[in-house]
Write a protein that holds these residues in place. Structure first.
Motif, PDB file in Angstrom:
ATOM      1  N   VAL A 133       0.855  -1.182   0.000  1.00 45.46           N
ATOM      2  CA  VAL A 133       0.000   0.000   0.000  1.00 45.46           C
ATOM      3  C   VAL A 133       0.887   1.226   0.000  1.00 45.46           C
ATOM      4  O   VAL A 133       1.625   1.474   0.953  1.00 45.46           O
ATOM      5  CB  VAL A 133      -0.927  -0.002   1.235  1.00 45.46           C
ATOM      6  CG1 VAL A 133      -1.764   1.272   1.251  1.00 45.46           C
ATOM      7  CG2 VAL A 133      -1.810  -1.233   1.231  1.00 45.46           C
TER       8      VAL A 133
ATOM      9  N   GLU B   1       1.069   5.294  -0.297  1.00 40.78           N
ATOM     10  CA  GLU B   1       0.254   6.500  -0.218  1.00 40.78           C
ATOM     11  C   GLU B   1       0.318   7.265  -1.535  1.00 40.78           C
ATOM     12  O   GLU B   1       1.384   7.522  -2.077  1.00 40.78           O
ATOM     13  CB  GLU B   1       0.749   7.373   0.940  1.00 40.78           C
ATOM     14  CG  GLU B   1      -0.133   8.593   1.181  1.00 40.78           C
ATOM     15  CD  GLU B   1       0.309   9.395   2.381  1.00 40.78           C
ATOM     16  OE1 GLU B   1      -0.287  10.446   2.639  1.00 40.78           O
ATOM     17  OE2 GLU B   1       1.269   8.966   3.053  1.00 40.78           O
TER      18      GLU B   1
ATOM     19  N   ASP C 109      -5.677   2.773  -6.051  1.00 42.25           N
ATOM     20  CA  ASP C 109      -6.564   2.157  -5.067  1.00 42.25           C
ATOM     21  C   ASP C 109      -6.811   0.724  -5.510  1.00 42.25           C
ATOM     22  O   ASP C 109      -7.498   0.477  -6.496  1.00 42.25           O
ATOM     23  CB  ASP C 109      -7.876   2.945  -5.002  1.00 42.25           C
ATOM     24  CG  ASP C 109      -8.820   2.436  -3.923  1.00 42.25           C
ATOM     25  OD1 ASP C 109      -8.658   1.280  -3.488  1.00 42.25           O
ATOM     26  OD2 ASP C 109      -9.728   3.191  -3.524  1.00 42.25           O
ATOM     27  N   ARG C 110      -6.248  -0.239  -4.790  1.00 34.59           N
ATOM     28  CA  ARG C 110      -6.371  -1.636  -5.177  1.00 34.59           C
ATOM     29  C   ARG C 110      -7.814  -2.113  -5.149  1.00 34.59           C
ATOM     30  O   ARG C 110      -8.183  -3.030  -5.886  1.00 34.59           O
ATOM     31  CB  ARG C 110      -5.511  -2.521  -4.262  1.00 34.59           C
ATOM     32  CG  ARG C 110      -4.022  -2.252  -4.364  1.00 34.59           C
ATOM     33  CD  ARG C 110      -3.505  -2.470  -5.765  1.00 34.59           C
ATOM     34  NE  ARG C 110      -2.093  -2.153  -5.883  1.00 34.59           N
ATOM     35  CZ  ARG C 110      -1.453  -2.049  -7.034  1.00 34.59           C
ATOM     36  NH1 ARG C 110      -2.107  -2.196  -8.163  1.00 34.59           N
ATOM     37  NH2 ARG C 110      -0.167  -1.752  -7.059  1.00 34.59           N
ATOM     38  N   ASP C 111      -8.623  -1.512  -4.311  1.00 30.77           N
ATOM     39  CA  ASP C 111     -10.027  -1.892  -4.273  1.00 30.77           C
ATOM     40  C   ASP C 111     -10.714  -1.557  -5.593  1.00 30.77           C
ATOM     41  O   ASP C 111     -11.698  -2.192  -5.957  1.00 30.77           O
ATOM     42  CB  ASP C 111     -10.733  -1.181  -3.113  1.00 30.77           C
ATOM     43  CG  ASP C 111     -12.201  -1.547  -3.004  1.00 30.77           C
ATOM     44  OD1 ASP C 111     -12.515  -2.746  -2.940  1.00 30.77           O
ATOM     45  OD2 ASP C 111     -13.043  -0.620  -3.008  1.00 30.77           O
TER      46      ASP C 111
ATOM     47  N   THR D 255      -8.702  -1.008  -8.712  1.00 31.95           N
ATOM     48  CA  THR D 255      -7.968  -1.646  -9.812  1.00 31.95           C
ATOM     49  C   THR D 255      -8.090  -3.164  -9.805  1.00 31.95           C
ATOM     50  O   THR D 255      -7.764  -3.807 -10.808  1.00 31.95           O
ATOM     51  CB  THR D 255      -6.485  -1.252  -9.774  1.00 31.95           C
ATOM     52  OG1 THR D 255      -5.916  -1.604  -8.497  1.00 31.95           O
ATOM     53  CG2 THR D 255      -6.321   0.245  -9.992  1.00 31.95           C
TER      54      THR D 255
ATOM     55  N   GLU E 120      -7.207   0.438 -14.556  1.00 31.27           N
ATOM     56  CA  GLU E 120      -6.802   1.747 -14.043  1.00 31.27           C
ATOM     57  C   GLU E 120      -6.937   2.810 -15.128  1.00 31.27           C
ATOM     58  O   GLU E 120      -6.495   2.636 -16.263  1.00 31.27           O
ATOM     59  CB  GLU E 120      -5.361   1.678 -13.544  1.00 31.27           C
ATOM     60  CG  GLU E 120      -4.879   2.962 -12.878  1.00 31.27           C
ATOM     61  CD  GLU E 120      -3.478   2.827 -12.314  1.00 31.27           C
ATOM     62  OE1 GLU E 120      -2.960   3.838 -11.802  1.00 31.27           O
ATOM     63  OE2 GLU E 120      -2.906   1.725 -12.395  1.00 31.27           O
TER      64      GLU E 120
ATOM     65  N   ALA F   6     -13.927   5.913  -8.336  1.00 30.91           N
ATOM     66  CA  ALA F   6     -13.191   6.883  -7.520  1.00 30.91           C
ATOM     67  C   ALA F   6     -14.094   8.046  -7.128  1.00 30.91           C
ATOM     68  O   ALA F   6     -14.042   8.541  -5.990  1.00 30.91           O
ATOM     69  CB  ALA F   6     -11.967   7.384  -8.284  1.00 30.91           C
TER      70      ALA F   6
ATOM     71  N   LYS G  31     -16.336   7.069  -4.288  1.00 30.24           N
ATOM     72  CA  LYS G  31     -15.635   7.034  -3.008  1.00 30.24           C
ATOM     73  C   LYS G  31     -15.406   8.432  -2.447  1.00 30.24           C
ATOM     74  O   LYS G  31     -15.360   8.609  -1.222  1.00 30.24           O
ATOM     75  CB  LYS G  31     -14.299   6.304  -3.154  1.00 30.24           C
ATOM     76  CG  LYS G  31     -14.439   4.804  -3.369  1.00 30.24           C
ATOM     77  CD  LYS G  31     -13.106   4.104  -3.170  1.00 30.24           C
ATOM     78  CE  LYS G  31     -13.285   2.602  -3.161  1.00 30.24           C
ATOM     79  NZ  LYS G  31     -12.119   1.896  -2.607  1.00 30.24           N
TER      80      LYS G  31
ATOM     81  N   ASN H 273     -17.017   0.571  -0.653  1.00 31.72           N
ATOM     82  CA  ASN H 273     -15.967  -0.392  -0.958  1.00 31.72           C
ATOM     83  C   ASN H 273     -16.466  -1.304  -2.070  1.00 31.72           C
ATOM     84  O   ASN H 273     -17.518  -1.926  -1.934  1.00 31.72           O
ATOM     85  CB  ASN H 273     -15.602  -1.198   0.299  1.00 31.72           C
ATOM     86  CG  ASN H 273     -14.490  -2.189   0.063  1.00 31.72           C
ATOM     87  OD1 ASN H 273     -14.712  -3.265  -0.473  1.00 31.72           O
ATOM     88  ND2 ASN H 273     -13.284  -1.836   0.481  1.00 31.72           N
TER      89      ASN H 273
END
Length: 221
Positions: free
Chosen positions: A54, A56, A60-62, A64, A69, A78, A81, A88
């Protein structure tokens, strides 16, 4: 000072010396501290695992994990969110899996009232019409849900003005399905076979709404 006392003092001095030497070699530990590993035995980091770190400001892996992407779908996710940080994608798909089974079985059994809060009025009316047609024809359905062999996010859209989000999900469900006429004869399905059914369902929700429920707003294949 008599002999026994001198012997005790000598033994105590030896014990203190040994304790100090052991502390110098082993050090002190508190709790469940991990043992130190010699440098020549340390496991080198696998460069292939960098994608799982992870970082910063990174992707966002949730997102991709379910959308390419930079794609329109990824950008829509995105935006969702940003309006609702608790959203999620993975958890949504888990809920969609449960909703698919629940709604599909309710439809086959003609018990739509059980899932009315999870279906838009338009979809509810369409389902209800089919249920009434089957009843008018004297047809009864026995359906047993076996499972979902495939599930994935097909598309996501977001309207920044209305804050309404839509998630289109593809399902491949498996169920045992038998339709009988008023005389009990089988007119469709096989009691000894598993039917594979492919569906594409679209769920919608206003992201800044206090209602956490997503509703089924469209179905297709």
């Amino acid at each position: 000072m008599n002999g026994p006392i001198i012997q005790l003092l000598v033994l105590a001095g030896i014990a203190i010396f040994l304790i100090l030497r052991l502390r110098g070699v082993l050090g002190t530990r508190e709790g469940f501290e991990k043992p130190q590993i010699p440098a020549d035995q340390a496991v080198k980091a696998d460069p292939r695992r960098r994608d799982f770190e992870v970082i910063e400001g990174g992707p966002d892996r949730d997102i991709t994990d379910h959308a390419t992407e930079g794609s329109d779908t990824a950008q829509a996710l995105a935006a969702m969110k940003r309006v609702d940080p608790s959203f999620n994608v993975t958890q949504f798909l888990t809920g969609a899996r449960s909703a698919y089974e629940m709604i599909l079985i309710a439809f086959e059994h003609g018990n739509l009232d059980e899932v009315k809060n999870f279906i838009s009025p338009e979809v509810y009316d369409a389902f209800e019409q089919v249920v009434h047609q089957r009843a008018d024809q004297g047809l009864t359905i026995t359906a047993v849900f076996v499972g979902i062999s495939d599930l994935g996010l097909k598309e996501a859209t977001f309207d920044p003005q209305s804050k309404e989000a839509e998630m289109t999900v593809r399902f491949t469900g498996e169920m045992n399905y038998v339709v009988r006429d008023h005389g009990g004869d089988i007119v469709d399905g096989d009691p000894n076979a598993i039917k594979r059914q492919k569906d594409v369902w679209t769920f919608a929700r206003v992201m800044d709404s206090t209602d956490p429920n997503w509703r089924l707003v469209a179905t297709g294949e």
